[in-house]
Design an enzyme around this catalytic site. Structure first.
Site, PDB file in Angstrom:
ATOM      1  N   GLU A  31       5.877 -11.405  -7.145  1.00 50.83           N
ATOM      2  CA  GLU A  31       6.453 -10.122  -6.735  1.00 50.83           C
ATOM      3  C   GLU A  31       7.769 -10.297  -5.987  1.00 50.83           C
ATOM      4  O   GLU A  31       8.602  -9.402  -5.955  1.00 50.83           O
ATOM      5  CB  GLU A  31       5.449  -9.361  -5.845  1.00 50.83           C
ATOM      6  CG  GLU A  31       4.834  -8.183  -6.548  1.00 50.83           C
ATOM      7  CD  GLU A  31       3.850  -7.393  -5.711  1.00 50.83           C
ATOM      8  OE1 GLU A  31       2.986  -6.758  -6.319  1.00 50.83           O
ATOM      9  OE2 GLU A  31       3.909  -7.398  -4.466  1.00 50.83           O
ATOM     10  N   HIS A  34      -9.847 -29.291 -18.881  1.00 52.40           N
ATOM     11  CA  HIS A  34     -10.632 -29.205 -20.113  1.00 52.40           C
ATOM     12  C   HIS A  34     -10.364 -27.910 -20.864  1.00 52.40           C
ATOM     13  O   HIS A  34     -11.084 -27.558 -21.786  1.00 52.40           O
ATOM     14  CB  HIS A  34     -12.119 -29.352 -19.783  1.00 52.40           C
ATOM     15  CG  HIS A  34     -12.428 -30.695 -19.195  1.00 52.40           C
ATOM     16  ND1 HIS A  34     -13.008 -31.712 -19.914  1.00 52.40           N
ATOM     17  CD2 HIS A  34     -12.186 -31.205 -17.962  1.00 52.40           C
ATOM     18  CE1 HIS A  34     -13.124 -32.786 -19.145  1.00 52.40           C
ATOM     19  NE2 HIS A  34     -12.633 -32.500 -17.949  1.00 52.40           N
ATOM     20  N   LYS A  69       2.454   2.842 -12.620  1.00 55.80           N
ATOM     21  CA  LYS A  69       1.853   3.938 -11.835  1.00 55.80           C
ATOM     22  C   LYS A  69       2.354   5.281 -12.350  1.00 55.80           C
ATOM     23  O   LYS A  69       1.582   6.220 -12.527  1.00 55.80           O
ATOM     24  CB  LYS A  69       2.230   3.801 -10.356  1.00 55.80           C
ATOM     25  CG  LYS A  69       1.600   2.618  -9.648  1.00 55.80           C
ATOM     26  CD  LYS A  69       1.912   2.671  -8.164  1.00 55.80           C
ATOM     27  CE  LYS A  69       1.586   1.368  -7.487  1.00 55.80           C
ATOM     28  NZ  LYS A  69       2.109   1.268  -6.136  1.00 55.80           N
TER      29      LYS A  69
HETATM   30  O1  PA5 Z   1       2.861  -6.737  -1.737  1.00 60.78           O
HETATM   31  C1  PA5 Z   1       2.749  -5.536  -1.918  1.00 60.78           C
HETATM   32  O2  PA5 Z   1       3.477  -4.719  -1.330  1.00 60.78           O
HETATM   33  C2  PA5 Z   1       1.708  -4.973  -2.844  1.00 60.78           C
HETATM   34  O3  PA5 Z   1       0.960  -5.941  -3.471  1.00 60.78           O
HETATM   35  C3  PA5 Z   1       0.749  -4.091  -2.070  1.00 60.78           C
HETATM   36  O4  PA5 Z   1       0.112  -4.856  -1.092  1.00 60.78           O
HETATM   37  C4  PA5 Z   1      -0.286  -3.457  -3.001  1.00 60.78           C
HETATM   38  O5  PA5 Z   1       0.355  -2.758  -4.025  1.00 60.78           O
HETATM   39  C5  PA5 Z   1      -1.181  -2.516  -2.235  1.00 60.78           C
HETATM   40  O6  PA5 Z   1      -0.448  -1.517  -1.616  1.00 60.78           O
HETATM   41  P1  PA5 Z   1      -1.050  -0.679  -0.444  1.00 60.78           P
HETATM   42  O7  PA5 Z   1      -1.367  -1.583   0.685  1.00 60.78           O
HETATM   43  O8  PA5 Z   1       0.030   0.304  -0.093  1.00 60.78           O
HETATM   44  O9  PA5 Z   1      -2.281   0.015  -0.961  1.00 60.78           O
END
Ligand code: PA5
Length: 447
Positions: free
Chosen positions: A289, A310, A424
């Site tokens: 990310e 394996h 989303k």
């Molecule tokens: O690193 C990030 O920002 C994301 O992985 C969020 O943690 C994830 O989308 C969950 O979001 P939230 O904590 O707002 O529910």
């Protein structure tokens, strides 16, 4: 106290050492930007000094809340997705006994996870499992609006209230969310839940050392002070005062960027202990990310060895030469188990009699390293002296700091995730969420 050790020597048969050390200025500048808050995404740098700034008051509050959940509950459901659960699960799995959850006489509650998928089977089976259990819920969402988590929480809350009544349920639910924004904050205030705040300036994937990670980890019976202590020591070692050649985060960031520009587009994080599987999952999110944007970024993958030798071993040994591997190695196993001798020796294993299982594992590790180098896979090596909370704390911070530096070297903003919104938007349009009327019309034309 020893530190975790990074060894990058085995990369130098593939890339020039002086090129890696040539990153000194870039890596130091990136580190300085993280420290000064002058780089991209600088409103999300709260994690940089988080370990050394966690207050005693917060630790006590987390520990007290954990203790009361531990007393009341045999099962704790951690509801969260991405950064809101991976850090906790990584640490809990790494530091708990592999079969603890099967024990009848338990010291710690069983930790289960929800809100990280939308599988009806999973949620229905979880509900069945919880039917005769004394359970509690830690609901984690920074935005407070994540569909997966909100959906699971609605189901879990309804079930808990049915099983023990609204008043008792209120005592077994903890919400971890933004200080003031989002549906979860509103709901928690209205229902009177105990809450913890996710600091504004700490993004989800960097939040393991906030209550997001620390509360579930404490509930699981793990020493959060040791975890924090490890992170504090690594914060210091990876700071701007440390020269480049001694700074593991700067070196790791430099070597992986040099491998990347030399065509090594995939990094495989390798472990030799099943307990570390979710450390890799956490790492994948952290790097994926943070760096995968603007059509750039190493693809972070992970394998569990020797298991996956394996299954994926063939590809790693002889597939397209676009990969390098980073091995997390544990110097000394916590338990001792020797290979027994056998009079008949029908399995031919007497040559190992009296040897520790960990020795066999280490020889598999060494043999694999040599084979992969021969096969064209550069090898980076991170050694933890032993698997405990202190060194896991070091490892987490090391990876976070290296990720920030590496992202800046790559010249991206490592602290946003604009690409996550695309699915989303489509999902909401398809579900006909109020406010998405135009998107619904547009997407229906494409079906
Ligand atoms: O690193 C990030 O920002 C994301 O992985 C969020 O943690 C994830 O989308 C969950 O979001 P939230 O904590 O707002 O529910």
């Amino acid at each position: 106290m020893e530190n975790i050790k990074l060894n990058i020597e085995k990369a130098f048969s593939f890339i020039a050492k002086d090129r890696v050390y040539g990153y000194e200025n870039k890596a130091n500048a990136a580190n300085q930007k993280l420290q000064d808050g002058t780089g991209k995404g600088n409103d999300f740098l709260g994690w940089v000094t988080l370990p050394s700034s966690i207050s005693e008051e917060l630790i006590k509050d987390i520990q007290a809340t954990a203790n009361s959940l531990r007393q009341a509950c045999e099962v704790i459901v951690v509801a969260g997705i991405g950064g809101s659960y991976l850090g906790a699960k990584a640490v809990i799995d790494a530091l708990s006994g592999s079969f603890d959850w099967l024990q009848k006489e338990r010291k710690n509650p069983v930790m289960v996870y929800a809100g990280n998928n939308i599988s009806e089977d999973y949620l229905a089976e979880l509900s069945e499992y919880l039917q005769d259990k004394q359970f509690g819920i830690i609901n984690i969402s920074k935005s407070g609006t994540t569909t997966e988590t909100a959906l699971a929480f609605r189901l879990l809350k309804t079930q808990l209230e049915k099983q023990i009544g609204k008043q008792e349920a209120q005592k077994r639910i903890v919400a971890i969310t933004d200080a003031s924004k989002g549906a979860l904050r509103q709901l928690a205030t209205q229902e009177g839940y105990k809450t913890f705040v996710i600091p504004d300036n700490v993004g989800g994937r960097f939040s393991v050392l906030t209550p997001v990670g620390l509360l579930p980890i404490a509930v699981a019976g793990i020493d959060i002070r040791e975890l924090i202590k490890g992170a504090v020591d690594m914060e210091k070692l990876c700071g701007t005062e440390t020269p480049f050649a001694e700074n593991p985060a700067a070196l790791y960031a430099a070597v992986r960027n040099e491998l990347y520009v030399n065509g090594k587009k995939i990094e495989i994080l390798v472990n030799y202990h099943p307990k570390l599987h979710f450390v890799s999952e956490w790492w994948k999110q952290l790097y994926g990310e943070s760096e995968g944007k603007e059509n750039k970024g190493i693809f972070p993958a992970a394998v569990d060895f020797t298991t996956d030798l394996h299954s994926m071993g063939q590809w790693i040994q002889e597939g397209e030469r676009s990969i390098f591997e980073t091995v997390i190695s544990i110097k000394e196993a916590n338990k001792k188990l020797e290979v027994p001798s056998d009079k008949e020796n029908l399995d031919g294993l007497n040559f190992l009699a009296g040897k520790r299982i960990d020795y066999v594992n280490k020889m598999a590790e060494l043999g694999t390293q040599i084979a992969h180098i021969d096969g064209g896979v550069p090898n980076l090596h991170i050694e933890l002296p032993v698997l405990n909370a202190y060194y896991i704390g070091q490892l987490l911070y090391f990876f976070e700091k290296a990720c920030g530096i590496s992202g800046y070297i790559l010249d991206v903003n490592p602290f946003d995730q604009p690409g996550v919104e695309a699915y989303k938007k489509n999902m909401f349009a398809l579900l006909e969420k109020p406010g998405y009327e135009e998107e619904t019309k547009a997407i229906k034309k494409r079906l």
